[in-house]
Design an enzyme around this catalytic site. Structure first.
Site, PDB file in Angstrom:
ATOM      1  N   LYS A   1       0.849  -1.201   0.000  1.00  0.00           N
ATOM      2  CA  LYS A   1       0.000   0.000   0.000  1.00  0.00           C
ATOM      3  C   LYS A   1       0.885   1.252   0.000  1.00  0.00           C
ATOM      4  O   LYS A   1       1.921   1.276   0.664  1.00  0.00           O
ATOM      5  CB  LYS A   1      -0.889  -0.022   1.252  1.00  0.00           C
ATOM      6  CG  LYS A   1      -1.703   1.240   1.507  1.00  0.00           C
ATOM      7  CD  LYS A   1      -2.846   1.442   0.526  1.00  0.00           C
ATOM      8  CE  LYS A   1      -3.573   2.770   0.794  1.00  0.00           C
ATOM      9  NZ  LYS A   1      -4.525   3.094  -0.288  1.00  0.00           N
TER      10      LYS A   1
ATOM     11  N   SER B   1     -12.313   6.859  -2.015  1.00  0.00           N
ATOM     12  CA  SER B   1     -11.566   7.998  -1.496  1.00  0.00           C
ATOM     13  C   SER B   1     -11.003   7.561  -0.155  1.00  0.00           C
ATOM     14  O   SER B   1     -11.445   8.004   0.909  1.00  0.00           O
ATOM     15  CB  SER B   1     -12.490   9.204  -1.325  1.00  0.00           C
ATOM     16  OG  SER B   1     -11.745  10.272  -0.790  1.00  0.00           O
TER      17      SER B   1
ATOM     18  N   LEU C   1      -5.340   7.388   1.795  1.00  0.00           N
ATOM     19  CA  LEU C   1      -4.038   6.822   2.161  1.00  0.00           C
ATOM     20  C   LEU C   1      -3.973   6.221   3.568  1.00  0.00           C
ATOM     21  O   LEU C   1      -3.041   6.524   4.318  1.00  0.00           O
ATOM     22  CB  LEU C   1      -2.946   7.894   2.016  1.00  0.00           C
ATOM     23  CG  LEU C   1      -2.585   8.307   0.596  1.00  0.00           C
ATOM     24  CD1 LEU C   1      -1.675   9.532   0.605  1.00  0.00           C
ATOM     25  CD2 LEU C   1      -1.885   7.171  -0.117  1.00  0.00           C
TER      26      LEU C   1
ATOM     27  N   CYS D   1      -2.113  10.202  -6.378  1.00  0.00           N
ATOM     28  CA  CYS D   1      -3.216   9.938  -5.445  1.00  0.00           C
ATOM     29  C   CYS D   1      -4.135  11.151  -5.398  1.00  0.00           C
ATOM     30  O   CYS D   1      -3.701  12.252  -5.062  1.00  0.00           O
ATOM     31  CB  CYS D   1      -2.707   9.630  -4.044  1.00  0.00           C
ATOM     32  SG  CYS D   1      -4.092   9.492  -2.883  1.00  0.00           S
TER      33      CYS D   1
ATOM     34  N   LYS E   1       4.164   6.073 -10.413  1.00  0.00           N
ATOM     35  CA  LYS E   1       2.759   5.707 -10.630  1.00  0.00           C
ATOM     36  C   LYS E   1       2.052   6.982 -11.050  1.00  0.00           C
ATOM     37  O   LYS E   1       1.877   7.911 -10.259  1.00  0.00           O
ATOM     38  CB  LYS E   1       2.166   5.140  -9.333  1.00  0.00           C
ATOM     39  CG  LYS E   1       0.669   4.892  -9.371  1.00  0.00           C
ATOM     40  CD  LYS E   1       0.351   3.453  -9.627  1.00  0.00           C
ATOM     41  CE  LYS E   1      -1.108   3.107  -9.420  1.00  0.00           C
ATOM     42  NZ  LYS E   1      -1.370   2.410  -8.168  1.00  0.00           N
TER      43      LYS E   1
ATOM     44  N   GLY F   1     -11.552   0.391 -12.164  1.00  0.00           N
ATOM     45  CA  GLY F   1     -12.337  -0.730 -12.688  1.00  0.00           C
ATOM     46  C   GLY F   1     -12.444  -0.691 -14.207  1.00  0.00           C
ATOM     47  O   GLY F   1     -11.882   0.185 -14.875  1.00  0.00           O
TER      48      GLY F   1
ATOM     49  N   GLY G   1      -5.225  -0.421 -14.297  1.00  0.00           N
ATOM     50  CA  GLY G   1      -6.439   0.339 -14.544  1.00  0.00           C
ATOM     51  C   GLY G   1      -7.420  -0.439 -15.394  1.00  0.00           C
ATOM     52  O   GLY G   1      -7.380  -0.380 -16.618  1.00  0.00           O
ATOM     53  N   GLY G   2      -8.274  -1.203 -14.737  1.00  0.00           N
ATOM     54  CA  GLY G   2      -9.373  -1.838 -15.449  1.00  0.00           C
ATOM     55  C   GLY G   2      -9.082  -3.181 -16.065  1.00  0.00           C
ATOM     56  O   GLY G   2      -9.909  -3.708 -16.810  1.00  0.00           O
TER      57      GLY G   2
END
Ligand code: DHB
Length: 312
Positions: free
Chosen positions: A46, A72, A75, A130, A164, A221, A249-250
């Protein structure tokens, strides 16, 4: 025909194409140990901060229709020192360990990268996308700050450093970010983070679905796959094999994994499907990818990577 999905990111070998994404079920040590035992080809931890955080008030995560998820989280994490300790304990699983870090200032980013350079992780993913912290803009959208961040963190040690990235929607932004990545010899990119600041509404209660940030949340998703694919392809074209690419991503199926591979990704991180379906996703996505590779007559990741064709 025997087909391998072995791959590598910045010279670090992965036993399969599919691993977890930073986000779901990778905060506590017990969750990371489960990833160690699963078919995820890496253990990505994480995103951590200097201080431990509880994260945002709930509700802070919701499924949107069949194809999306908004969150949301804010963090929530145990603070970076714990993840430095965990990196040593997790080595027994014999797979690459990836730190993910987010600072609230440039100095914090330096402290975090320095700490993980001295740890047992194999890769360091610097999260500049983020979207969920009140009052903290996404660094990845500020190219001036990105230059400062890279100039201060890229020379801090030998472990490969990656970014990222948030999604970009304009070729000028892909150009600008790719120039920075090449200037500072960033080793890998992970494209993309969740789409920031999306709004979901419950029409019956007339309220927002998510509590923090007046309902604004990151979208992930299947819904975001075309955006991830475009970002992977954009960086593949601009970074020309010099920088490894994690797609994220998805991606929820072997067919998706194959599409990301054609677009040029070296490996695929899975977030939402792991959140929803658990660790089986690593097994079935990689198996589905093998089926697709066989169907197209490819026997390795390398053979198929980037082989997207354009309509004439
Ligand atoms: C969080 C969300 C993100 O999209 C991310 O990249 C990191 C953290 C979060 O809210 O915890």
């Amino acid at each position: 025909m025997s087909v391998s999905t072995k791959t590598s990111i910045a010279g670090v070998e992965l036993d399969s194409y599919v691993c977890n994404a930073s986000g779901p079920k990778c905060t506590a040590y017990s969750e990371l140990a489960e990833l160690g035992k699963s078919d995820s080809s890496a253990i990505i931890m994480k995103t951590c901060t200097i201080q431990p955080r509880e994260g945002n008030p709930k509700p802070r995560l919701a499924r949107i229709g069949e194809h999306g998820l908004v969150q949301s989280m804010g963090l929530p994490n145990l603070g970076y020192k714990k993840y430095v300790e965990f990196s040593t304990k997790l080595k027994k699983y014999g797979k690459p360990i990836v730190a993910s870090v987010a600072g609230f200032s440039l100095n914090e980013y330096i402290t975090l990268v320095e700490a993980f350079q001295k740890s047992d992780v194999d890769l360091i993913e610097v999260n500049v996308g983020c979207p969920n912290i009140e009052g903290k803009p996404q660094v990845g959208y500020d190219f001036g700050q990105m230059r400062d961040l890279l100039s201060l963190t890229c020379g801090l040690g030998k472990k490969p450093l990656g970014l990222k990235l948030p999604p970009y929607f304009d070729p000028a932004h892909w150009d600008a970010m790719a120039d920075l990545i090449l200037d500072y010899r960033v080793s890998f990119v992970s494209c993309i983070n969740s789409l920031g600041n999306t709004l979901t509404i419950d029409p019956w209660t007339r309220k927002t679905i998510i509590k923090p940030k007046k309902g604004l949340a990151g979208l992930s998703g299947e819904t975001i796959k075309p955006i991830s694919l475009a970002n992977v392809r954009a960086f593949c074209e601009r970074l020309g094999g010099k920088v490894s690419i994690f797609a994220v991503g998805g991606g929820v199926s072997g067919v998706d994994a194959f599409e990301f591979l054609l677009a040029g990704a070296d490996a695929l991180q899975v977030g939402t499907a792991f959140e929803i379906n658990g660790a089986d996703c690593f097994t079935y996505i990689n198996k589905g990818l093998i089926t697709m590779l066989k169907y197209h007559g490819f026997s390795s990741i390398e053979e198929a990577k980037g082989k997207l064709e354009y309509l004439q």
